[in-house]
Design a protein around this motif. Structure first.
Motif, PDB file in Angstrom:
ATOM      1  N   UNK A   1       0.835  -1.190   0.000  1.00 24.59           N
ATOM      2  CA  UNK A   1       0.000   0.000   0.000  1.00 24.59           C
ATOM      3  C   UNK A   1       0.870   1.240   0.000  1.00 24.59           C
ATOM      4  N   UNK A   2       0.328   2.305   0.496  1.00 27.50           N
ATOM      5  CA  UNK A   2       1.062   3.565   0.543  1.00 27.50           C
ATOM      6  C   UNK A   2       1.466   3.847   1.970  1.00 27.50           C
ATOM      7  N   UNK A   3       2.636   4.186   2.310  1.00 25.80           N
ATOM      8  CA  UNK A   3       3.772   4.337   1.410  1.00 25.80           C
ATOM      9  C   UNK A   3       4.460   2.989   1.167  1.00 25.80           C
ATOM     10  N   UNK A   4       5.119   2.904   0.053  1.00 21.72           N
ATOM     11  CA  UNK A   4       5.913   1.726  -0.290  1.00 21.72           C
ATOM     12  C   UNK A   4       7.388   2.051  -0.066  1.00 21.72           C
ATOM     13  N   UNK A   5       8.239   1.052  -0.250  1.00 23.88           N
ATOM     14  CA  UNK A   5       9.678   1.254  -0.043  1.00 23.88           C
ATOM     15  C   UNK A   5      10.445   0.656  -1.206  1.00 23.88           C
ATOM     16  N   UNK A   6      11.495   1.375  -1.628  1.00 24.43           N
ATOM     17  CA  UNK A   6      12.374   0.852  -2.673  1.00 24.43           C
ATOM     18  C   UNK A   6      13.793   1.354  -2.440  1.00 24.43           C
ATOM     19  N   UNK A   7      14.734   0.410  -2.494  1.00 21.98           N
ATOM     20  CA  UNK A   7      16.161   0.747  -2.440  1.00 21.98           C
ATOM     21  C   UNK A   7      16.933  -0.342  -3.159  1.00 21.98           C
TER      22      UNK A   7
ATOM     23  N   UNK B   1      13.271   6.128   0.405  1.00 23.85           N
ATOM     24  CA  UNK B   1      13.433   6.924   1.626  1.00 23.85           C
ATOM     25  C   UNK B   1      14.584   6.308   2.437  1.00 23.85           C
ATOM     26  N   UNK B   2      15.112   7.020   3.412  1.00 29.96           N
ATOM     27  CA  UNK B   2      16.248   6.504   4.179  1.00 29.96           C
ATOM     28  C   UNK B   2      15.991   5.151   4.843  1.00 29.96           C
ATOM     29  N   UNK B   3      14.789   4.917   5.327  1.00 27.38           N
ATOM     30  CA  UNK B   3      14.494   3.632   5.963  1.00 27.38           C
ATOM     31  C   UNK B   3      14.696   2.458   5.020  1.00 27.38           C
ATOM     32  N   UNK B   4      14.337   2.645   3.758  1.00 28.24           N
ATOM     33  CA  UNK B   4      14.535   1.574   2.772  1.00 28.24           C
ATOM     34  C   UNK B   4      16.024   1.312   2.573  1.00 28.24           C
ATOM     35  N   UNK B   5      16.829   2.355   2.568  1.00 31.85           N
ATOM     36  CA  UNK B   5      18.272   2.167   2.390  1.00 31.85           C
ATOM     37  C   UNK B   5      18.926   1.586   3.645  1.00 31.85           C
ATOM     38  N   UNK B   6      18.365   1.852   4.822  1.00 38.14           N
ATOM     39  CA  UNK B   6      18.857   1.203   6.033  1.00 38.14           C
ATOM     40  C   UNK B   6      18.641  -0.308   5.922  1.00 38.14           C
ATOM     41  N   UNK B   7      17.457  -0.711   5.484  1.00 38.73           N
ATOM     42  CA  UNK B   7      17.182  -2.140   5.286  1.00 38.73           C
ATOM     43  C   UNK B   7      18.087  -2.730   4.198  1.00 38.73           C
ATOM     44  N   UNK B   8      18.339  -1.975   3.145  1.00 39.71           N
ATOM     45  CA  UNK B   8      19.222  -2.453   2.069  1.00 39.71           C
ATOM     46  C   UNK B   8      20.646  -2.653   2.597  1.00 39.71           C
ATOM     47  N   UNK B   9      21.098  -1.803   3.491  1.00 37.49           N
ATOM     48  CA  UNK B   9      22.419  -1.969   4.102  1.00 37.49           C
ATOM     49  C   UNK B   9      22.510  -3.272   4.881  1.00 37.49           C
ATOM     50  N   UNK B  10      21.471  -3.566   5.635  1.00 36.59           N
ATOM     51  CA  UNK B  10      21.436  -4.833   6.381  1.00 36.59           C
ATOM     52  C   UNK B  10      21.436  -6.015   5.417  1.00 36.59           C
ATOM     53  N   UNK B  11      20.646  -5.893   4.345  1.00 36.15           N
ATOM     54  CA  UNK B  11      20.568  -6.971   3.355  1.00 36.15           C
ATOM     55  C   UNK B  11      21.905  -7.161   2.646  1.00 36.15           C
ATOM     56  N   UNK B  12      22.617  -6.088   2.387  1.00 36.09           N
ATOM     57  CA  UNK B  12      23.925  -6.191   1.735  1.00 36.09           C
ATOM     58  C   UNK B  12      24.885  -7.031   2.583  1.00 36.09           C
ATOM     59  N   UNK B  13      24.868  -6.828   3.903  1.00 37.23           N
ATOM     60  CA  UNK B  13      25.731  -7.626   4.784  1.00 37.23           C
ATOM     61  C   UNK B  13      25.326  -9.094   4.714  1.00 37.23           C
TER      62      UNK B  13
END
Length: 137
Positions: free
Chosen positions: A25-31, A106-118
């Motif tokens: 739904x809204x808002x969505x997340x993308x990173x 948004x920054x929250x999506x990139x925080x999750x992407x950082x965790x996923x990268x590890x």
């Protein structure tokens, strides 16, 4: 995971890709981010390459995304050290590139992407964690 002493990363891990997409739904997340994990001194060093820019986005907003990615990387690596006391984190993480969505990034999506990268780097370095064996009847 393992209890034997080891250092992360054991070798250079190049072009580790992390994607975080949440559409509920809204808002969505993308990173989407691509980073290199290099053996380094003990601890975590984070930097961004000149190639991790976003044409048309203000530098301040892009810097906030970079900072959020680095925060996610540090959080996940701190958890790794806690869960695996024999693991020494000695890494330089270089954020090579990012992709954004004009509305859903948004920054929250990139925080999750950082965790996923590890997590992706750990899989590349050591393979999947051992699965528990089923009990025999």
């Amino acid at each position: 995971m393992t209890t034997e002493p080891r250092t992360f990363p054991p070798r250079p891990l190049r072009a580790v890709k992390a994607v975080y997409v949440r559409q509920a739904g809204c808002p969505s997340s993308f990173a989407l981010a691509v980073a290199d994990f290099e053996p380094w001194e003990e601890g975590v060093k984070f930097e961004t390459a000149d190639t991790s820019t976003v044409p048309g986005w203000p530098d301040g907003e892009v810097a906030e995304l970079h900072e959020a990615f680095g925060c996610g990387v540090r959080e996940e690596l701190a958890e790794l050290a806690t869960l695996n006391p024999g693991t020494t984190v000695a890494v330089a993480v270089v954020l090579r590139s990012i992709k954004v969505h004009e509305v859903d990034t948004h920054p929250g999506a990139f925080r999750h992407a950082g965790r996923q990268a590890v997590r992706n780097a750990l899989l590349e370095a050591y393979g999947p964690p051992p699965r528990p064996r089923p009990k025999q009847p």
